[in-house]
Scaffold this motif. Sequence first.
Motif, mmCIF file in Angstrom:
data_model
loop_
_atom_site.group_PDB
_atom_site.id
_atom_site.type_symbol
_atom_site.label_atom_id
_atom_site.label_comp_id
_atom_site.label_asym_id
_atom_site.label_seq_id
_atom_site.Cartn_x
_atom_site.Cartn_y
_atom_site.Cartn_z
ATOM 1 N N TYR A 185 14.976 -0.398 38.239
ATOM 2 C CA TYR A 185 15.550 -1.639 38.083
ATOM 3 C C TYR A 185 15.694 -2.476 39.400
ATOM 4 C CZ TYR A 185 16.994 0.430 33.651
ATOM 5 O OH TYR A 185 17.176 1.172 32.670
ATOM 6 N N ALA A 186 15.514 -1.631 40.381
ATOM 7 C CA ALA A 186 15.822 -2.272 41.809
ATOM 8 C C ALA A 186 14.437 -3.305 42.049
ATOM 9 C CB ALA A 186 15.950 -1.547 42.846
ATOM 10 N N ALA A 193 17.305 -4.860 47.230
ATOM 11 C CA ALA A 193 16.406 -4.217 48.467
ATOM 12 C C ALA A 193 17.217 -3.117 49.206
ATOM 13 C CB ALA A 193 16.533 -5.590 49.374
ATOM 14 N N VAL A 194 18.679 -2.969 49.041
ATOM 15 C CA VAL A 194 19.250 -1.776 49.300
ATOM 16 C C VAL A 194 18.862 -0.395 48.622
ATOM 17 C CG1 VAL A 194 21.486 -0.774 49.636
ATOM 18 C CG2 VAL A 194 21.215 -2.892 50.377
ATOM 19 N N VAL A 195 18.993 -0.525 47.368
ATOM 20 C CA VAL A 195 18.460 0.695 46.667
ATOM 21 C C VAL A 195 16.762 0.990 46.648
ATOM 22 C CG1 VAL A 195 17.817 1.348 44.109
ATOM 23 C CG2 VAL A 195 20.224 0.202 44.687
ATOM 24 N N LEU A 196 16.233 -0.067 47.035
ATOM 25 C CA LEU A 196 14.613 0.189 47.321
ATOM 26 C C LEU A 196 14.683 1.148 48.690
ATOM 27 C CD1 LEU A 196 12.827 -2.667 46.011
ATOM 28 C CD2 LEU A 196 12.668 -0.416 45.427
ATOM 29 N N TYR A 197 15.516 0.700 49.676
ATOM 30 C CA TYR A 197 15.452 1.060 51.239
ATOM 31 C C TYR A 197 15.963 2.554 51.254
ATOM 32 C CZ TYR A 197 16.275 1.619 56.070
ATOM 33 O OH TYR A 197 16.108 2.106 57.489
ATOM 34 N N LEU A 198 17.100 2.566 50.323
ATOM 35 C CA LEU A 198 17.556 4.011 50.389
ATOM 36 C C LEU A 198 16.922 5.036 49.561
ATOM 37 C CD1 LEU A 198 21.322 3.040 49.774
ATOM 38 C CD2 LEU A 198 20.181 3.654 52.076
ATOM 39 N N ASN A 199 16.099 4.459 48.657
ATOM 40 C CA ASN A 199 15.144 5.479 47.975
ATOM 41 C C ASN A 199 13.667 5.561 48.040
ATOM 42 O OD1 ASN A 199 17.050 6.576 46.179
ATOM 43 N ND2 ASN A 199 17.078 4.646 45.193
#
Length: 114
Positions: free
Chosen positions: A9-10, A85-91
Amino acid sequence: MSTRNPVTYARPALIAGAAVAAVCIALLVIIFALDTFNAAAYSVSGQSVSDATDEARDIREQYTGVRIGGTIVLLVSAAVALAGAVVLYLNRGAASAEDGDDDEDVDLEDLTRD
């Protein structure tokens, strides 16, 4: 009921949030230009938009609703894009097999075999 990875979803949230934010910025720039043009056209006759007349107040408040709505949508879409962007960066290192990338290289010979 299967649970989906938040990364699925990110990426669409990041793309949609960035696109909507760009449209809102363009809308707010257009509204600023229209306000400036209206104020300049009104002041040609020697009047000022900051006067206390009803006509000056109407010109000042003409695009208030659009400006407030555009700002709210801009903030929400920027928050959605930032969250994506934060979810993609963290994962970023946690790519799973369900993403469809199994690190297998496919070349033209593999695609043209009978």
